[in-house]
Design an enzyme around this catalytic site. Structure first.
Site, PDB file in Angstrom:
ATOM      1  N   ASN A   9       0.868  -1.170   0.000  1.00 12.24           N
ATOM      2  CA  ASN A   9       0.000   0.000   0.000  1.00 12.24           C
ATOM      3  C   ASN A   9       0.911   1.227   0.000  1.00 12.24           C
ATOM      4  OD1 ASN A   9      -1.746   2.082   0.453  1.00 12.24           O
ATOM      5  ND2 ASN A   9      -2.427   1.409   2.484  1.00 12.24           N
ATOM      6  N   LYS A  11       0.067   4.289  -0.253  1.00 13.60           N
ATOM      7  CA  LYS A  11      -0.534   5.492   0.344  1.00 13.60           C
ATOM      8  C   LYS A  11      -0.283   6.699  -0.559  1.00 13.60           C
ATOM      9  CE  LYS A  11      -0.146   3.196   4.730  1.00 13.60           C
ATOM     10  NZ  LYS A  11      -0.049   3.242   6.172  1.00 13.60           N
ATOM     11  N   HIS A  95      -9.636   1.301   4.632  1.00 16.17           N
ATOM     12  CA  HIS A  95      -8.363   1.457   5.361  1.00 16.17           C
ATOM     13  C   HIS A  95      -8.575   2.441   6.512  1.00 16.17           C
ATOM     14  CE1 HIS A  95      -4.226   2.448   6.334  1.00 16.17           C
ATOM     15  NE2 HIS A  95      -3.875   1.348   5.683  1.00 16.17           N
ATOM     16  N   GLU A  97      -6.867   4.778   7.580  1.00 13.23           N
ATOM     17  CA  GLU A  97      -6.556   6.180   7.234  1.00 13.23           C
ATOM     18  C   GLU A  97      -7.719   6.813   6.474  1.00 13.23           C
ATOM     19  OE1 GLU A  97      -2.751   5.415   5.431  1.00 13.23           O
ATOM     20  OE2 GLU A  97      -1.881   5.025   7.411  1.00 13.23           O
ATOM     21  N   GLU A 167      -5.563  -4.783  10.264  1.00  8.01           N
ATOM     22  CA  GLU A 167      -4.562  -3.738  10.441  1.00  8.01           C
ATOM     23  C   GLU A 167      -4.843  -2.987  11.741  1.00  8.01           C
ATOM     24  OE1 GLU A 167      -2.588  -2.807   6.396  1.00  8.01           O
ATOM     25  OE2 GLU A 167      -3.920  -1.199   7.003  1.00  8.01           O
ATOM     26  N   GLY A 173       2.470   2.257  10.866  1.00  9.01           N
ATOM     27  CA  GLY A 173       3.451   3.339  10.796  1.00  9.01           C
ATOM     28  C   GLY A 173       4.140   3.644  12.117  1.00  9.01           C
ATOM     29  N   SER A 213       3.381  -2.199  10.345  1.00  6.57           N
ATOM     30  CA  SER A 213       4.822  -2.297  10.626  1.00  6.57           C
ATOM     31  C   SER A 213       5.430  -3.637  10.204  1.00  6.57           C
ATOM     32  CB  SER A 213       5.106  -1.995  12.104  1.00  6.57           C
ATOM     33  OG  SER A 213       4.719  -0.670  12.424  1.00  6.57           O
TER      34      SER A 213
END
Ligand code: 13P
Length: 252
Positions: A9, A11, A95, A97, A167, A173, A213
């Site tokens: 991904n 992003k 996702h 985010e 996730e 991250g 991660s």
């Protein structure tokens, strides 16, 4: 029985030029790899270029999000038919985010999932709890709720290609990867909930990826877990060498 899927991904990183530079290094590294499927989710402005550049290879590409309608006055959005028209075959949905920064709700994820299945776009539905929910002992409740909402009204017969990504928000991250056991437990919860909605056969076929991660040096231990069927990789997928190592180590 479940072929692993290792996905990148990207992003909001990489221009078309940077994406193509990545592929010219990455594709030769993985060209003989058959142990897992490989997918890349670039940003929308690079997606068409990545689709063209990966044609005839063992790598496929998908979008990071989409709208559920085919067209309309929705500034900034891309529709399932538009993705199909450029040869896109996969899409990430829900996702964290998108949920956090674009206020995507569980109902929207459900509409998007239905649209993806109608258009033969292989969906990767992302779910995961925050640190706060985990600390309050609500991990199972959050995962079951997110899965139940996403799958609401979906027929088991449509699920052969569907993928889920676990996730945990606290692992994205941050460098604090879930332990293989934590991830395996969460995947088992997700699979049980999938079975409730779509049936045992579908649940046992469904690939559940871990994301958060993932790095070249931790992917192998995650992949030893029976419930973990692949990885969705953010930061460590941005460098060709690093992502190629993840692909290789995942099946080592
Ligand atoms: P990181 O690998 O950078 O933690 O990101 C995970 C992720 O969000 C993949 O979708």
């Amino acid at each position: 029985m479940r072929k692993p899927l290792i996905a990148a991904n990207w992003k909001m990183y990489k221009t078309p030029k940077e994406s193509l530079a990545f592929l010219s290094e990455f594709l030769p590294e993985v060209k003989d790899h058959t142990a897992s499927e490989i997918a890349i989710f670039p940003t929308m402005s690079s997606l068409g270029y990545v689709i063209e550049a990966t044609k005839g290879t063992n790598v496929t590409a998908g979008a990071q999000t989409m709208h559920w309608l085919n067209e309309g006055p929705y500034t900034g959005q891309t529709s399932p038919t538009m993705l199909e028209s450029i040869g896109c075959t996969r899409v990430l949905l829900g996702h964290s985010e998108r949920r956090i920064y674009a206020h995507e709700t569980d109902d929207m994820v459900n509409l998007k999932l239905k649209a993806a299945l109608e258009h033969d776009l292989v969906p990767v539905v992302c779910v995961g709890e925050t640190q706060e929910k985990r600390e309050s002992g609500l991990t199972e409740a959050v995962l079951r709720w997110q899965i139940a909402c996403a799958l609401n009204g979906i027929a088991g017969s449509l699920c052969s290609q569907m993928v889920i990504a676990y996730e945990p928000v606290w692992a994205i991250g941050t460098g604090s990867v879930a332990t293989p056991e934590q991830a395996n437990d969460a995947h088992a919860i997700i699979r049980r909930e999938v079975a409730v909605h779509l049936g045992e056969a579908c649940a046992s076929r469904m690939r559940i990826l871990y994301g958060g991660s993932v790095k070249p040096d931790n992917v192998a231990s995650l992949m030893t877990q029976p419930e973990i069927d692949g990885a969705l990789v953010g930061g460590a997928s941005l460098k060709a060498k690093s992502f190629a190592e993840i692909v290789q180590n995942a099946s080592a």
